[in-house]
Design an enzyme around this catalytic site. Structure first.
Site, PDB file in Angstrom:
ATOM      1  N   CYS A   2       0.846  -1.142   0.116  1.00 50.02           N
ATOM      2  CA  CYS A   2       0.070  -0.141   0.170  1.00 50.02           C
ATOM      3  C   CYS A   2       1.045   1.267   0.079  1.00 50.02           C
ATOM      4  CB  CYS A   2      -1.038  -0.083   1.115  1.00 50.02           C
ATOM      5  SG  CYS A   2      -2.246   1.233   1.018  1.00 50.02           S
ATOM      6  N   GLU A  58      -3.069  -8.820   2.079  1.00 50.28           N
ATOM      7  CA  GLU A  58      -3.714  -9.529   3.465  1.00 50.28           C
ATOM      8  C   GLU A  58      -5.271  -9.252   3.262  1.00 50.28           C
ATOM      9  OE1 GLU A  58      -3.446  -5.217   4.666  1.00 50.28           O
ATOM     10  OE2 GLU A  58      -2.338  -6.657   3.444  1.00 50.28           O
ATOM     11  N   HIS A  73      -3.794  -4.174  -0.858  1.00 52.55           N
ATOM     12  CA  HIS A  73      -3.545  -5.001   0.485  1.00 52.55           C
ATOM     13  C   HIS A  73      -3.609  -6.366   0.040  1.00 52.55           C
ATOM     14  CE1 HIS A  73      -3.591  -1.425   3.378  1.00 52.55           C
ATOM     15  NE2 HIS A  73      -4.321  -0.798   2.287  1.00 52.55           N
TER      16      HIS A  73
END
Length: 200
Positions: free
Chosen positions: A78, A182, A180
């Site tokens: 990010c 994750e 992102h």
């Protein structure tokens, strides 16, 4: 089992990245100590918020030069991707890590393109890379950002937001994900797994 060092400098989504890596079987160390980079197998630089504040924190902790000199796999996530570039237009101009050429600019809002870019967008793969092994053209990724990296030779994959958003970048041993991973379901998990498997 891979070892990965997460830079915890007070400007990142460290916990969620850590949990995602641990689900993949990685051993994760969170540090703000520059000395830890000397022995790190691979490093992830997360980030959310303002580039100026992030660089102030990295400078205050003495992390800027160790990150610039790090020779093993390094990935920015990010804001961490943006920090890999030379400068940002944010806050009137910010010097970044200077690892990839180019200036980060604000996303110009339009009726079909509010800023920040927030939500799911499809990835368009530009060229193959070990980080993208098993990631398909058209896979979805989750973005939250108001600034965009320059689209150039470093771009491995892009998202279409009325303008091309460099979603994954690479230069030498440095990679970046604007989204992102994750929070990006199977495609994001595969990218993190691939990063863990890049030879150190």
């Amino acid at each position: 089992m891979s070892n990965v060092t997460l830079i915890g400098y007070g400007s990142g989504n460290v916990a969620s990245v850590r949990f995602a890596l641990e689900r993949l079987g990685a051993r994760v160390r969170i540090t703000a100590d520059p000395a830890d980079l000397d022995e790190a197998e691979r490093v992830i630089l997360p980030g959310v918020g303002a580039a100026g504040y992030a660089m102030q924190r990295l400078n205050a902790l003495g992390l800027v030069e160790p990150l610039r000199q790090f020779k093993r796999p390094l990935m920015g996530v990010c804001l961490g991707q943006q920090l890999l570039f030379e400068t940002s237009a944010e806050d009137g101009g910010v010097d970044l890590l200077g690892l990839i050429p180019g200036r980060v600019e604000a996303i110009l809002p339009a009726p079909s393109r509010p800023s920040p870019h927030m939500g799911w967008s499809r990835l368009a793969i530009r060229r193959p890379d070990p980080l993208l092994e098993g990631v398909k053209d058209g896979d979805w990724a989750y973005f939250v950002h108001g600034f965009v990296c320059p689209d150039g030779p470093a771009t491995l994959a892009a998202a279409d937001y009325g303008v091309a958003i460099p979603a994954v970048v690479n230069s030498a041993n440095r990679w970046g994900c604007q989204f992102h991973p994750e929070r990006s379901a199977a495609a994001g998990a595969r990218i993190l797994k691939n990063f863990l498997e890049i030879p150190a």
